[in-house]
Structure formats: C-alpha cells, structure tokens
Scaffold this motif. Sequence first.
Motif, PDB file in Angstrom:
ATOM      1  N   UNK A 213     -20.754-117.080 -11.550  1.00 39.07           N
ATOM      2  CA  UNK A 213     -21.903-117.221 -12.447  1.00 39.07           C
ATOM      3  C   UNK A 213     -22.672-115.904 -12.526  1.00 39.07           C
ATOM      4  N   UNK A 214     -23.287-115.647 -13.677  1.00 31.92           N
ATOM      5  CA  UNK A 214     -24.184-114.511 -13.834  1.00 31.92           C
ATOM      6  C   UNK A 214     -25.579-115.046 -14.109  1.00 31.92           C
ATOM      7  N   UNK A 215     -26.530-114.649 -13.286  1.00 33.18           N
ATOM      8  CA  UNK A 215     -27.915-115.096 -13.419  1.00 33.18           C
ATOM      9  C   UNK A 215     -28.772-113.903 -13.823  1.00 33.18           C
ATOM     10  N   UNK A 216     -29.568-114.060 -14.858  1.00 33.16           N
ATOM     11  CA  UNK A 216     -30.443-112.992 -15.327  1.00 33.16           C
ATOM     12  C   UNK A 216     -31.886-113.356 -15.005  1.00 33.16           C
ATOM     13  N   UNK A 217     -32.566-112.463 -14.302  1.00 30.33           N
ATOM     14  CA  UNK A 217     -33.994-112.642 -14.007  1.00 30.33           C
ATOM     15  C   UNK A 217     -34.764-111.863 -15.066  1.00 30.33           C
TER      16      UNK A 217
END
Length: 367
Positions: A213-217
């Motif tokens: 998964x790629x999580x963007x803050x």
Amino acid sequence: MKIKLEIPDAAYVPEIEQDVLGTLLFGGDFRQVASFLRDDHFVHEVHRILFRAIRAAFDQYGSANPAIVSRLIPEDAALVFAQKTDHAPLAYMAALAEQIVVGPAGLDRGAQAVKAQWARLKTGEIAGLLRQTAHDATADPKEIIQGVASELDEVAAELRSGPRRKTMRTMDEATSAALEEVREAQQRGNGLTGYTWGLSDINTATGGIHPGEMVIIGARPSMGKTAVALSIALRTASTGIGVGFLSLEMGAQKLAMRRLTDIAYDWGVKVPYTDLIKGTVSETNLSAIIEANQSADNLPLWIAEQHQQIRPASIGTDQWQKRLKFARDNSKWHVDAWGPAPGNPECRVPAHLLQQADGQGWAEWEV
C-alpha cells in the motif's frame, strides 16, 4: 547436443538457453516469463525462432506443447534449423528435454540467466564498437561517450526488469488470504493486520501499515508532515521492522535532532526542536536527551538525504507570495522548508518580491 555456433563457445553458453526452452516445452508455465523475457534476449537464431513460436502457441492455444509449437514455425525458419542444428524443429525440441537442469521450479532463475548472458555479450559488442570508434581520429569523444552510455543504459534497464508477481487471483484465493490475516491479528491480540504506525488511533482506523500500500500524508506547508512521518518511522523501527526515510529538503542532521526531541518526549523530557538547533537547551535537558537516545540505538532506520538545493525557479511566484504574507503577518519563517530567510545572502526568494523590512525581527517557525 551440439549447435553450430557463429560466436566463440567460450563467450556463449547455449545450454543456458536450451534449459529455459526445454522447460517451457515440457511442463513450464510460460506466464512466469511472459512479462520480461523476449525473443531477442536469446543469442542464437534458432532459439529466437523457437521462443517466438512458443509465445505464439501460448497466446493462441494456451499451450506450449512441442507438436503445437512446431506447426507455428514458418517454413523458411525450419530451413534455418536444418542449417544451424542438423535437426528438424520437432526433433530439436524433443532433444531439448535432455537439456533441462532444474525444471519448472527454476524457470524464473533460468530466464534471468538468459538475459544476463545476452547483456554480457551485448556489453562486449558495445565495447568492441567503442574501441573501433575511438580509434577514428575524426570522431567526437563527447558523441562517442554519449552513444555508448545510452546503449549501456538500455542494457542495464533490461537487466533491472524481472518477473512480475501474479496479479490475477480468484475471489476465493483473496478471501482465504484475508481470513488468514484476520486470524493472525487475533493471535497477536492488538488488532493489527499489518505493521504498527506507532499511533493508536491510526492503528485502530487502518489495522496498521500493510505491504503493497502507498499512504500519502497531506497537509499545508510546515504543518508537521515530516515530524509525523519521522515519528511513525521511529515507532515502526522500534518493533524491528526496517525503515528507509528519504528526505528531499531536511538534512540527516536536522532529522536526527527531530528524532532526539521525539524520543525525549516519550521519556517526559519536553525540549523544542529549535532549542536543539540553536544550542539553547539546558545542560540538564541535554543529559536527559542523551540518556533517552541510548534506548533508540541500533534501530533499523536509515536516512537518505537529497543534497541538491531547491532552486527558486522550481517554486511559483504565487507560492512565494503566500509564504511572504504569512511571514509578514506572523514574523516567522520556516527555514527547513523554505530555505534561509530574507536578509540572508542564500535566501531563495526572488528579489523582486522582497520588501526592505522582510526578515527583520522574524523568528524561525517552530513545527
């Protein structure tokens, strides 16, 4: 089996290609290599012909059975087989069964070996052309280097490509995998199906950090994204999970200072980040920070910093004007994200946007 070679035996190992072709014809799954292996990766002409026919057989009939493959070899190509191998195509394919070394279990590795051999010989070919061209007194050395570098880059790019993991799965397979994650989370008893964020509320909402998964803050500039990311990295690394931290703006030393304040906070020592970078921290607090930092020694956390400075041209005029308005209204400037403040010779703000009083009396914005 001996193939009539057009290149030296010492440079070319035909058994590498024969192993892969034999495996594909006798039980191997063509889908394992379809995404990264091409016919031009095979050095010998008959092997290129044979691989093209195997691909065509699989695409049209879903099978690489030798009888099917032989029918898809053009007549003129069959003559090449006779000339190069003294065998008809079907007889040659039958003989390949004896050249299989590992079989289907080693197909991925064998295909990579085929590419490696192609890359080795291709590199030698490029080196030969380089030597020939370099001996031409009229040649431009810059053009020679650029041409060779471009060709070597292409070879390197081919080597980097490898087997892709299967992406098509049945719903039953996906459901079984999901249930297995649930069972593992039950056994751990912490509600996590992935790695910890180090933040209980986010763990509760997401079940942890999950591979793939790629999580963007996301947040406005200087709202604490780097601080949050570093805090997550520290707490994830503390569980033994390796973490890489790539920083495009803040250097490793300043990130380390944020690390010190983060760890110290867990020990009840509240020291602002700016006190560390200015050296205004008390001796008592510094001693407490040093003691707290020992608990984080040898964490599997690595920082890769980007040394290239951000050029003013990469930031639009509107963005600089917004930053300047904030700074003028609040007498604060975010050095880490925006660079040196106005008044500093290394300030990145375009000169035509600055006012005479800009930077005077401004404090560093603490995030």
